[in-house]
Design a protein around this motif. Structure first.
Motif, mmCIF file in Angstrom:
data_model
loop_
_atom_site.group_PDB
_atom_site.id
_atom_site.type_symbol
_atom_site.label_atom_id
_atom_site.label_comp_id
_atom_site.label_asym_id
_atom_site.label_seq_id
_atom_site.Cartn_x
_atom_site.Cartn_y
_atom_site.Cartn_z
ATOM 1 N N UNK A 65 0.803 -1.214 0.000
ATOM 2 C CA UNK A 65 0.000 0.000 0.000
ATOM 3 C C UNK A 65 0.833 1.261 0.000
ATOM 4 N N UNK A 66 2.133 1.103 -0.230
ATOM 5 C CA UNK A 66 3.070 2.226 -0.230
ATOM 6 C C UNK A 66 3.642 2.385 -1.637
ATOM 7 N N UNK A 67 3.516 3.571 -2.203
ATOM 8 C CA UNK A 67 3.998 3.809 -3.565
ATOM 9 C C UNK A 67 5.251 4.685 -3.533
ATOM 10 N N UNK A 68 6.371 4.099 -3.880
ATOM 11 C CA UNK A 68 7.632 4.837 -3.929
ATOM 12 C C UNK A 68 8.194 4.724 -5.343
ATOM 13 N N UNK A 69 8.336 5.842 -6.022
ATOM 14 C CA UNK A 69 8.918 5.795 -7.365
ATOM 15 C C UNK A 69 10.365 5.326 -7.252
ATOM 16 N N UNK A 70 10.821 4.446 -8.140
ATOM 17 C CA UNK A 70 12.189 3.922 -8.037
ATOM 18 C C UNK A 70 13.271 4.979 -8.174
ATOM 19 N N UNK A 71 12.926 6.154 -8.695
ATOM 20 C CA UNK A 71 13.917 7.220 -8.808
ATOM 21 C C UNK A 71 14.157 7.971 -7.514
ATOM 22 N N UNK A 72 13.278 7.820 -6.534
ATOM 23 C CA UNK A 72 13.416 8.548 -5.268
ATOM 24 C C UNK A 72 14.674 8.112 -4.521
ATOM 25 N N UNK A 73 15.362 9.089 -3.921
ATOM 26 C CA UNK A 73 16.587 8.810 -3.172
ATOM 27 C C UNK A 73 16.269 8.840 -1.676
ATOM 28 N N UNK A 74 16.563 7.739 -0.990
ATOM 29 C CA UNK A 74 16.202 7.607 0.422
ATOM 30 C C UNK A 74 17.430 7.226 1.234
ATOM 31 N N UNK A 75 17.646 7.935 2.336
ATOM 32 C CA UNK A 75 18.814 7.715 3.184
ATOM 33 C C UNK A 75 18.673 6.552 4.141
ATOM 34 N N UNK A 76 19.536 6.521 5.141
ATOM 35 C CA UNK A 76 19.572 5.423 6.105
ATOM 36 C C UNK A 76 18.488 5.581 7.173
ATOM 37 N N UNK A 77 18.114 4.431 7.759
ATOM 38 C CA UNK A 77 17.221 4.398 8.925
ATOM 39 C C UNK A 77 15.895 5.101 8.657
ATOM 40 N N UNK A 78 15.356 4.899 7.471
ATOM 41 C CA UNK A 78 14.055 5.453 7.092
ATOM 42 C C UNK A 78 12.963 4.497 7.547
ATOM 43 N N UNK A 79 11.937 5.024 8.219
ATOM 44 C CA UNK A 79 10.862 4.169 8.718
ATOM 45 C C UNK A 79 9.509 4.776 8.391
ATOM 46 N N UNK A 80 8.656 3.997 7.725
ATOM 47 C CA UNK A 80 7.272 4.381 7.478
ATOM 48 C C UNK A 80 6.410 3.565 8.433
ATOM 49 N N UNK A 81 5.790 4.230 9.397
ATOM 50 C CA UNK A 81 4.967 3.540 10.385
ATOM 51 C C UNK A 81 3.556 3.344 9.831
ATOM 52 N N UNK A 82 3.066 2.123 9.836
ATOM 53 C CA UNK A 82 1.773 1.718 9.256
ATOM 54 C C UNK A 82 1.840 1.787 7.729
ATOM 55 N N UNK A 83 1.982 2.967 7.162
ATOM 56 C CA UNK A 83 2.379 3.072 5.762
ATOM 57 C C UNK A 83 1.305 3.165 4.721
ATOM 58 N N UNK A 84 0.109 2.642 4.952
ATOM 59 C CA UNK A 84 -0.903 2.622 3.902
ATOM 60 C C UNK A 84 -1.154 4.015 3.338
ATOM 61 N N UNK A 85 -1.137 4.104 2.002
ATOM 62 C CA UNK A 85 -1.458 5.353 1.323
ATOM 63 C C UNK A 85 -0.310 6.319 1.132
#
Length: 210
Positions: A65-85
């Motif tokens: 339920x989480x949409x992340x475009x593959x081009x997005x740059x994300x650093x360390x220790x990233x946390x999405x709590x629950x996440x839907x939408x």
């Protein structure tokens, strides 16, 4: 890879008091699954396997339920709590130690091919259903309150709430660190409260003059 996974799991234990054990986190946290699949898609994207990268991101979206475009740059220790939408656009850049809740949108405001999505600094917290639009910067240690719509840059260490988002002051550092949504002010409600008191005062003055 396993070192990164251990760091991800450690981050979840630090930021979610509901986490009980390693197996539970590994199997039952869609935010963890989403970032693992994104890293695979992002590597393929950087190698110009664009279609394959998008296919993996679509699989990611279907199962988490989480949409992340593959081009997005994300650093360390990233946390999405629950996440839907959650939606994270192509040119988004996210720093280290960022905590994000469900329903967050990091979107674009232009049809140009260049930078059009937000840049999120380090140690940022973004509350549930917040929307951050455009190629703007959310500074390090900033906090975005639940339901806020952010269209302008947010300074380092600031807390922003409301629609449109406004920087607010008057919080203890402990409240800022926890981002206790029940303690965040509502600038719109405060505005209506001010207007109501002003109207009452004017009505009293009119009555006295009659």
């Amino acid at each position: 890879m396993f070192k990164t996974l251990r760091e991800d799991v450690k981050t979840i234990f630090e930021k979610d008091p509901a986490a009980r054990n390693f197996i539970e986190v590994l199997l039952c946290y869609p935010g963890l699954h989403a970032i693992i699949l994104h890293r695979i898609a992002h590597k393929l994207y950087n190698k110009k396997y664009f279609t394959l990268a998008r296919i993996i991101s679509q699989i990611n979206r279907h199962f988490t339920g989480i949409e992340i475009h593959p081009g997005a740059k994300i650093g360390k220790n990233f946390f999405i709590d629950h996440g839907m939408g959650v939606v994270i656009g192509e040119t988004t850049e996210i720093g280290d130690n960022v905590l994000m809740y469900k329903g967050v949108v990091l979107g674009g405001t232009t049809l140009s091919k260049g930078k059009r999505h937000p840049t999120i600094g380090n140690n940022v917290v973004i509350g549930s259903n917040a929307i951050v639009l455009g190629a703007i910067k959310i500074g390090d240690q900033a906090r975005v309150g639940a339901g806020s719509v952010v269209l302008k840059e947010v300074p380092n260490g600031a807390t922003v709430v409301g629609v449109p988002g406004r920087v607010v002051v008057g919080f203890s550092q402990e409240d800022l660190n926890k981002l206790e949504h029940n303690k965040l002010p509502d600038p719109i409600a405060e505005g209506f409260d001010f207007l109501t008191k002003r109207i009452d005062k004017l009505e009293e003055e009119i009555k006295r003059k009659k």
